[in-house]
Design a protein around this motif. Sequence first.
Motif, PDB file in Angstrom:
ATOM      1  N   VAL A 298      28.781  15.772   7.664  1.00 27.31           N
ATOM      2  CA  VAL A 298      29.506  17.046   7.717  1.00 27.31           C
ATOM      3  C   VAL A 298      28.671  18.109   7.007  1.00 27.31           C
ATOM      4  O   VAL A 298      27.778  17.791   6.234  1.00 27.31           O
ATOM      5  N   GLN A 299      28.991  19.356   7.258  1.00 27.94           N
ATOM      6  CA  GLN A 299      28.262  20.443   6.612  1.00 27.94           C
ATOM      7  C   GLN A 299      28.852  20.656   5.217  1.00 27.94           C
ATOM      8  O   GLN A 299      29.807  21.409   5.030  1.00 27.94           O
ATOM      9  N   LEU A 300      28.283  19.953   4.248  1.00 26.49           N
ATOM     10  CA  LEU A 300      28.791  19.995   2.883  1.00 26.49           C
ATOM     11  C   LEU A 300      27.702  20.537   1.968  1.00 26.49           C
ATOM     12  O   LEU A 300      26.726  19.866   1.669  1.00 26.49           O
ATOM     13  N   ASP A 301      27.892  21.786   1.550  1.00 23.22           N
ATOM     14  CA  ASP A 301      26.925  22.447   0.681  1.00 23.22           C
ATOM     15  C   ASP A 301      27.218  22.074  -0.779  1.00 23.22           C
ATOM     16  O   ASP A 301      28.316  22.345  -1.276  1.00 23.22           O
ATOM     17  N   PRO A 302      26.269  21.441  -1.471  1.00 21.42           N
ATOM     18  CA  PRO A 302      26.494  21.065  -2.874  1.00 21.42           C
ATOM     19  C   PRO A 302      26.916  22.246  -3.754  1.00 21.42           C
ATOM     20  O   PRO A 302      27.634  22.068  -4.744  1.00 21.42           O
ATOM     21  N   ALA A 303      26.484  23.458  -3.378  1.00 22.12           N
ATOM     22  CA  ALA A 303      26.855  24.645  -4.164  1.00 22.12           C
ATOM     23  C   ALA A 303      28.348  24.940  -4.080  1.00 22.12           C
ATOM     24  O   ALA A 303      28.902  25.644  -4.925  1.00 22.12           O
ATOM     25  N   ASP A 304      29.009  24.387  -3.043  1.00 26.86           N
ATOM     26  CA  ASP A 304      30.450  24.607  -2.877  1.00 26.86           C
ATOM     27  C   ASP A 304      31.293  23.600  -3.667  1.00 26.86           C
ATOM     28  O   ASP A 304      32.522  23.665  -3.641  1.00 26.86           O
ATOM     29  N   VAL A 305      30.603  22.645  -4.318  1.00 26.63           N
ATOM     30  CA  VAL A 305      31.326  21.560  -4.993  1.00 26.63           C
ATOM     31  C   VAL A 305      31.169  21.666  -6.510  1.00 26.63           C
ATOM     32  O   VAL A 305      30.061  21.654  -7.035  1.00 26.63           O
ATOM     33  N   GLU A 306      32.310  21.780  -7.197  1.00 25.76           N
ATOM     34  CA  GLU A 306      32.300  21.782  -8.656  1.00 25.76           C
ATOM     35  C   GLU A 306      32.653  20.377  -9.152  1.00 25.76           C
ATOM     36  O   GLU A 306      33.626  19.774  -8.674  1.00 25.76           O
ATOM     37  N   MET A 307      31.872  19.845 -10.087  1.00 24.34           N
ATOM     38  CA  MET A 307      32.124  18.504 -10.604  1.00 24.34           C
ATOM     39  C   MET A 307      32.647  18.570 -12.031  1.00 24.34           C
ATOM     40  O   MET A 307      32.102  19.279 -12.866  1.00 24.34           O
ATOM     41  N   GLN A 308      33.714  17.822 -12.299  1.00 29.44           N
ATOM     42  CA  GLN A 308      34.249  17.669 -13.645  1.00 29.44           C
ATOM     43  C   GLN A 308      34.261  16.187 -13.985  1.00 29.44           C
ATOM     44  O   GLN A 308      34.452  15.350 -13.103  1.00 29.44           O
ATOM     45  N   VAL A 309      34.029  15.852 -15.247  1.00 29.11           N
ATOM     46  CA  VAL A 309      34.075  14.450 -15.663  1.00 29.11           C
ATOM     47  C   VAL A 309      35.180  14.268 -16.698  1.00 29.11           C
ATOM     48  O   VAL A 309      35.516  15.187 -17.441  1.00 29.11           O
ATOM     49  N   PHE A 310      35.783  13.064 -16.686  1.00 28.38           N
ATOM     50  CA  PHE A 310      36.849  12.773 -17.641  1.00 28.38           C
ATOM     51  C   PHE A 310      36.924  11.267 -17.844  1.00 28.38           C
ATOM     52  O   PHE A 310      36.266  10.495 -17.132  1.00 28.38           O
ATOM     53  N   ARG A 311      37.721  10.850 -18.794  1.00 25.46           N
ATOM     54  CA  ARG A 311      37.871   9.423 -19.057  1.00 25.46           C
ATOM     55  C   ARG A 311      38.901   8.823 -18.110  1.00 25.46           C
ATOM     56  O   ARG A 311      39.997   9.355 -17.971  1.00 25.46           O
ATOM     57  N   ALA A 312      38.537   7.713 -17.491  1.00 27.59           N
ATOM     58  CA  ALA A 312      39.469   7.026 -16.599  1.00 27.59           C
ATOM     59  C   ALA A 312      40.568   6.385 -17.420  1.00 27.59           C
ATOM     60  O   ALA A 312      40.331   5.879 -18.517  1.00 27.59           O
ATOM     61  N   SER A 313      41.796   6.410 -16.893  1.00 28.60           N
ATOM     62  CA  SER A 313      42.911   5.770 -17.594  1.00 28.60           C
ATOM     63  C   SER A 313      43.890   5.194 -16.602  1.00 28.60           C
ATOM     64  O   SER A 313      43.930   5.602 -15.433  1.00 28.60           O
ATOM     65  N   GLY A 314      44.669   4.221 -17.027  1.00 29.61           N
ATOM     66  CA  GLY A 314      45.662   3.578 -16.175  1.00 29.61           C
ATOM     67  C   GLY A 314      47.054   4.013 -16.557  1.00 29.61           C
ATOM     68  O   GLY A 314      47.255   4.990 -17.270  1.00 29.61           O
ATOM     69  N   ALA A 315      48.054   3.232 -16.094  1.00 30.00           N
ATOM     70  CA  ALA A 315      49.454   3.550 -16.390  1.00 30.00           C
ATOM     71  C   ALA A 315      49.688   3.515 -17.890  1.00 30.00           C
ATOM     72  O   ALA A 315      49.174   2.659 -18.598  1.00 30.00           O
ATOM     73  N   GLY A 316      50.452   4.485 -18.399  1.00 27.29           N
ATOM     74  CA  GLY A 316      50.762   4.522 -19.820  1.00 27.29           C
ATOM     75  C   GLY A 316      49.612   4.995 -20.669  1.00 27.29           C
ATOM     76  O   GLY A 316      49.614   4.864 -21.880  1.00 27.29           O
ATOM     77  N   GLY A 317      48.565   5.534 -20.042  1.00 29.34           N
ATOM     78  CA  GLY A 317      47.443   6.081 -20.777  1.00 29.34           C
ATOM     79  C   GLY A 317      46.466   5.049 -21.297  1.00 29.34           C
ATOM     80  O   GLY A 317      45.615   5.349 -22.120  1.00 29.34           O
ATOM     81  N   GLN A 318      46.556   3.810 -20.832  1.00 32.83           N
ATOM     82  CA  GLN A 318      45.613   2.787 -21.286  1.00 32.83           C
ATOM     83  C   GLN A 318      44.227   3.091 -20.739  1.00 32.83           C
ATOM     84  O   GLN A 318      44.062   3.335 -19.556  1.00 32.83           O
ATOM     85  N   HIS A 319      43.221   3.027 -21.597  1.00 35.14           N
ATOM     86  CA  HIS A 319      41.872   3.375 -21.161  1.00 35.14           C
ATOM     87  C   HIS A 319      41.268   2.279 -20.311  1.00 35.14           C
ATOM     88  O   HIS A 319      41.250   1.119 -20.683  1.00 35.14           O
ATOM     89  N   VAL A 320      40.777   2.661 -19.125  1.00 42.64           N
ATOM     90  CA  VAL A 320      40.015   1.738 -18.301  1.00 42.64           C
ATOM     91  C   VAL A 320      38.619   1.608 -18.893  1.00 42.64           C
ATOM     92  O   VAL A 320      38.026   0.560 -18.924  1.00 42.64           O
ATOM     93  N   ASN A 321      38.069   2.719 -19.369  1.00 41.10           N
ATOM     94  CA  ASN A 321      36.811   2.671 -20.125  1.00 41.10           C
ATOM     95  C   ASN A 321      36.817   3.803 -21.150  1.00 41.10           C
ATOM     96  O   ASN A 321      37.677   4.675 -21.130  1.00 41.10           O
ATOM     97  N   LYS A 322      35.874   3.757 -22.070  1.00 37.52           N
ATOM     98  CA  LYS A 322      35.885   4.708 -23.184  1.00 37.52           C
ATOM     99  C   LYS A 322      34.871   5.835 -23.021  1.00 37.52           C
ATOM    100  O   LYS A 322      34.692   6.636 -23.913  1.00 37.52           O
ATOM    101  N   THR A 323      34.202   5.874 -21.887  1.00 42.67           N
ATOM    102  CA  THR A 323      33.243   6.946 -21.640  1.00 42.67           C
ATOM    103  C   THR A 323      33.760   7.858 -20.536  1.00 42.67           C
ATOM    104  O   THR A 323      34.619   7.469 -19.746  1.00 42.67           O
ATOM    105  N   SER A 324      33.223   9.069 -20.469  1.00 45.54           N
ATOM    106  CA  SER A 324      33.645  10.030 -19.447  1.00 45.54           C
ATOM    107  C   SER A 324      32.917   9.746 -18.138  1.00 45.54           C
ATOM    108  O   SER A 324      32.041  10.497 -17.717  1.00 45.54           O
TER     109      SER A 324
END
Length: 354
Positions: A210-236
């Motif tokens: 597809v015509q997907l221009d990287p300039a049109d995509v904003e990336m954000q990072v965060f910590r993954a978590s499961g139900a009840g806020g349990q951490h799947v991992n401790k890094t972003s």
Amino acid sequence: MLDKLAAIEAKYSQIEARLAAPETYDDPAQVAKLNKEQNELAPVVETYRQYLRAQAQKEESEALLSDPEMKELAQEEFHQAKADLERLEQELQILLLPKDPNDGKNVIMEIRAGVGGEEAALFAHSLYRMYSMYAESRRWKTEINSVNETELGGVKEISFTIEGEGVYSRLKFESGVHRVQRVPETESGGRVHTSTATVAVLPEMEEVDVQLDPADVEMQVFRASGAGGQHVNKTSSAVRLIHKPTGMVVECQQERSQFQNRDKAMRILASRLYEAEQEKIAGEFTAERRSQVGTGMRNERIRTYNFPQGRVTDHRIGLTLYKIESIMDGGLDEVIDALVTADRAERLKSEQTE
């Protein structure tokens, strides 16, 4: 039709000749391409050759009808050959229908809880389990991309990839609103509740599809978590992509590596953008002629799972099966086969009327 079939058989013979030549194997990429073409043409060519044999048998038996000693046997062979020709002609018409270019692709499935609160979330989880078990029965690989769970074991939404041969060709009819009628485990009065979940089936696309221009995509990072806020991992390592022109948001958090999550998220975003464009095209097309079996009618109720009566009904083709336990355990082939047959019949009808 016969001229087209003769041309396909000639092409198939050329491919056979090239694969028989030793020098062809100097180029592995070319060999792979020829093998793929051969496999695609093989069902058509084999059916066409059966048709020609039945045609020859019909002509031979027809010539013997005037022989008193052979008439009875010739009559039997004539009627058999005639029936074979009618059947094979129908099969050839189906085989010559235009193929969906995405049929061989893997899929990204997205299930979201709809109306019904916690019961809808539990039903969404049941649907995920059903598709996972179906994939396992066909030796396909299932991998979760992201999931938003509830405390009681349901899912508000889940995105997962299914990889294997012909996955999209089998699952593309699952897009739409699925309705469940059952007594929730949380209901003390034993009343039947109606809840819904939405299923989207996207052919997996790469960024280049597809015509997907990287300039049109904003990336954000965060910590993954499961139900009840349990951490799947401790890094972003979890990734959220925002497609600025459309406002579309994609998250992927199942991989430990930020790079892997970004790669998956980009494929999901490309698939969603492709689907949005296809729905726009389909909307314009179906305004003129609406097919019996659609692949993108997410706002329509396509299937009901009624637990008290033990039945599953697909509303698009009027199919009802009293096999709810088997179906919820992944036994979807009977439903999917009926949908594939209905789709072919509708497309064949459309081809004949145009």
